[in-house]
Design a protein around this motif. Structure first.
Motif, PDB file in Angstrom:
ATOM      1  N   TRP A 164       0.824  -1.204   0.000  1.00  0.00           N
ATOM      2  CA  TRP A 164       0.000   0.000   0.000  1.00  0.00           C
ATOM      3  C   TRP A 164       0.864   1.263   0.000  1.00  0.00           C
ATOM      4  N   GLN A 165       1.962   1.272   0.772  1.00  0.00           N
ATOM      5  CA  GLN A 165       2.823   2.446   0.805  1.00  0.00           C
ATOM      6  C   GLN A 165       3.467   2.678  -0.549  1.00  0.00           C
ATOM      7  N   GLN A 166       3.878   1.614  -1.211  1.00  0.00           N
ATOM      8  CA  GLN A 166       4.440   1.756  -2.544  1.00  0.00           C
ATOM      9  C   GLN A 166       3.397   2.283  -3.535  1.00  0.00           C
ATOM     10  N   PHE A 167       2.149   1.882  -3.328  1.00  0.00           N
ATOM     11  CA  PHE A 167       1.055   2.365  -4.173  1.00  0.00           C
ATOM     12  C   PHE A 167       0.885   3.869  -3.993  1.00  0.00           C
ATOM     13  N   LEU A 168       0.905   4.332  -2.744  1.00  0.00           N
ATOM     14  CA  LEU A 168       0.825   5.769  -2.478  1.00  0.00           C
ATOM     15  C   LEU A 168       2.010   6.504  -3.084  1.00  0.00           C
ATOM     16  N   ASP A 169       3.195   5.909  -2.973  1.00  0.00           N
ATOM     17  CA  ASP A 169       4.395   6.534  -3.531  1.00  0.00           C
ATOM     18  C   ASP A 169       4.287   6.666  -5.049  1.00  0.00           C
ATOM     19  N   ALA A 170       3.765   5.626  -5.708  1.00  0.00           N
ATOM     20  CA  ALA A 170       3.614   5.659  -7.159  1.00  0.00           C
ATOM     21  C   ALA A 170       2.632   6.750  -7.565  1.00  0.00           C
ATOM     22  N   ASN A 171       1.528   6.861  -6.831  1.00  0.00           N
ATOM     23  CA  ASN A 171       0.554   7.917  -7.108  1.00  0.00           C
ATOM     24  C   ASN A 171       1.189   9.291  -6.962  1.00  0.00           C
ATOM     25  N   ALA A 172       1.978   9.460  -5.904  1.00  0.00           N
ATOM     26  CA  ALA A 172       2.614  10.757  -5.660  1.00  0.00           C
ATOM     27  C   ALA A 172       3.594  11.118  -6.777  1.00  0.00           C
ATOM     28  N   LYS A 173       4.377  10.152  -7.237  1.00  0.00           N
ATOM     29  CA  LYS A 173       5.334  10.419  -8.309  1.00  0.00           C
ATOM     30  C   LYS A 173       4.619  10.776  -9.607  1.00  0.00           C
ATOM     31  N   PRO A 291      -2.959  -3.530  -3.985  1.00  0.00           N
ATOM     32  CA  PRO A 291      -1.873  -3.715  -3.014  1.00  0.00           C
ATOM     33  C   PRO A 291      -2.364  -3.861  -1.573  1.00  0.00           C
ATOM     34  N   THR A 292      -1.674  -4.674  -0.826  1.00  0.00           N
ATOM     35  CA  THR A 292      -1.949  -4.867   0.606  1.00  0.00           C
ATOM     36  C   THR A 292      -0.848  -4.204   1.423  1.00  0.00           C
ATOM     37  N   ASP A 293      -1.067  -4.101   2.726  1.00  0.00           N
ATOM     38  CA  ASP A 293      -0.086  -3.447   3.589  1.00  0.00           C
ATOM     39  C   ASP A 293       1.264  -4.156   3.567  1.00  0.00           C
ATOM     40  N   ASP A 294       1.232  -5.494   3.592  1.00  0.00           N
ATOM     41  CA  ASP A 294       2.487  -6.243   3.690  1.00  0.00           C
ATOM     42  C   ASP A 294       2.970  -6.798   2.350  1.00  0.00           C
ATOM     43  N   GLY A 295       2.259  -6.499   1.282  1.00  0.00           N
ATOM     44  CA  GLY A 295       2.687  -6.971  -0.028  1.00  0.00           C
ATOM     45  C   GLY A 295       2.211  -8.364  -0.389  1.00  0.00           C
ATOM     46  N   SER A 296       1.472  -9.012   0.496  1.00  0.00           N
ATOM     47  CA  SER A 296       0.934 -10.330   0.172  1.00  0.00           C
ATOM     48  C   SER A 296      -0.132 -10.193  -0.914  1.00  0.00           C
ATOM     49  N   VAL A 297      -0.249 -11.204  -1.744  1.00  0.00           N
ATOM     50  CA  VAL A 297      -1.200 -11.163  -2.854  1.00  0.00           C
ATOM     51  C   VAL A 297      -2.557 -11.693  -2.391  1.00  0.00           C
ATOM     52  N   VAL A 298      -3.560 -10.818  -2.466  1.00  0.00           N
ATOM     53  CA  VAL A 298      -4.937 -11.205  -2.187  1.00  0.00           C
ATOM     54  C   VAL A 298      -5.746 -10.932  -3.454  1.00  0.00           C
TER      55      VAL A 298
END
Length: 425
Positions: A164-173, A291-298
């Motif tokens: 999820w944090q990487q998802f937010l980072d991608a949106n910000a970039k 995306p999930t918080d820990d990167g696990s695939v759901v």
């Protein structure tokens, strides 16, 4: 064949009732000499009148002498139309791609023989309701996936996220690079709800796959902290300005056009969008799971299906045989795979057996269906025991739209709890 239209049925739809038999469910068979079945279908860009004509003709070969009286729903909102027909005593003998949970409590549908289901489908209980199958589990979809333009990610220096944090980072970039991070199509409630569907399916059901069943049992609520936290993620995307400007005024149809035109870098949508990827962009549009918080695939998963048979059909044997033939026809699955992005679920067949041409995004996302991972019901889209009660799907979509203008996330979740209580009383 899970896709729904959020548009209301137009008034002219009522006039289409005259195209049906004037008698009640099942009497179409007996009233027309024992050989005619009324069959409710719908048209879409991939399921055209020609498709229906040809698919019906092929299935009829397995049921010599049967005649099909086609009733075309005036929109892809099959359930609303079927209920109109039922209320006027014109419930069809056969119904295509409806939500069976909306009819089984009233005893309107006939279950399929379980041995036939077990013999032919990869997930025989994938859309079962209390152990019985009312629509053959012919196909499945992931709702949502996140589609993205590889070229726009490269332009912004963004990486494909798994957390999820990487998802937010991608949106910000993407936003910093002057690009619109996400397309939505929020004027159509089901499209507006895609981020909420993804967040709650991944974060809540991903940790507790029996959450919906526990909600029926009164053991959990939408106002619980974990659900509110998941719903808050959608609100975060709104407040950070990651959706296109005026997202609530963009129609679902326009959202596809906008994303295909590169006006946004990402597009959270059901896997049916795969059928709308232009061939000249097959190598540019990629896909990743929510995306999930820990990167696990759901994987928010929904098993679709084909044809339901009415309980009061005049000739159950003919109706069932026709429905079975239609459901196992690989040519029908070919149309759904290529046009609707449906993942086939017939036993003993590979993708190559359907002689389809699909995009890399289809192949990449289909891998989530075929391999072992955490599959959970896509909230608001399940056709099995995890289907929401009453108007629960529409209530859920409405809550998502409200989160664009309201910061009271818990208050919106409380409305869902209240609507749930009303529907289950």
């Amino acid at each position: 064949m899970l896709r729904r239209s959020a548009a209301a049925l137009v008034a002219a739809g009522v006039l289409v009732l005259t195209a049906c038999s004037d008698s009640g469910s099942g009497s179409g068979s007996s009233a027309n000499g024992g050989g005619t079945l009324t069959y409710m279908t719908f048209n879409s860009p991939s399921l055209t009148p020609t498709f229906w004509k040809q698919s019906i003709a092929r299935a009829q070969k397995d049921v010599p002498g049967v005649k099909i009286k086609q009733v075309v729903a005036p929109s892809t909102d099959r359930d609303s139309y079927a209920k109109q027909l039922q209320a006027s005593g014109q419930f069809p003998d056969l119904l295509q791609s409806i939500t069976p949970s909306q009819y089984t409590a009233a005893g309107l549908l006939r279950p399929y023989d379980q041995s036939w289901v077990d013999q032919n489908f990869l997930l025989p209980q994938g859309n079962a309701i209390k152990g019985k199958v009312y629509i053959p589990p012919t196909n499945s979809q992931i709702i949502p996936l996140v589609f993205y333009h590889k070229s726009l990610f490269k332009k912004a220096g963004a990486q494909v996220p798994t957390t999820w944090q990487q998802f937010l980072d991608a949106n910000a970039k993407l936003k910093s690079a002057g690009l619109t991070p996400m397309e939505l199509g929020g004027n159509d409630p089901f499209a507006a709800a895609m981020p909420l569907t993804g967040a709650i399916s991944a974060d809540v059901l991903g940790k507790n796959p029996r959450w919906i069943q526990q909600r029926y049992a009164g053991k959990v609520k939408f106002t619980d902290a974990d659900v509110v936290a998941a719903a808050t993620k959608m609100r975060t995307l709104v407040t950070k300005g990651y959706f296109e400007q005026g997202a609530l005024n963009v129609s679902y149809a326009d959202s596809i056009k906008n994303f295909n035109a590169g006006k946004a870098a990402m597009y959270p949508m059901g896997s049916w969008y795969l059928g709308s990827i232009p061939k000249d962009q097959w190598n540019d549009i990629g896909v990743f799971p929510w995306p999930t918080d820990d990167g696990s695939v759901v994987v928010p998963f929904a098993v679709g299906g084909s044809m339901a048979v009415a309980t009061k059909v005049g000739d159950p044997a003919q109706a069932t045989k026709f429905a079975q033939a239609w459901s196992l026809d690989p040519d029908n699955l070919k149309a759904l795979i290529e046009g609707d992005g449906a993942y086939p679920m017939l036993k003993n067949k590979t993708l190559a057996d359907y002689h389809v041409t699909v995009s890399p995004a289809f192949s990449d996302s289909y891998a989530y269906v075929t391999k072992t991972d955490t599959k959970v019901s896509s909230i608001g889209w399940a056709t099995n025991d995890d289907a929401l009660p009453g108007s629960g799907n529409n209530d859920f979509y409405a809550a998502a739209q409200a989160l664009f203008n309201s910061g009271d996330v818990k208050g919106q979740m409380a409305k869902l709890d209240k609507a749930w209580s009303t529907s289950t009383q």
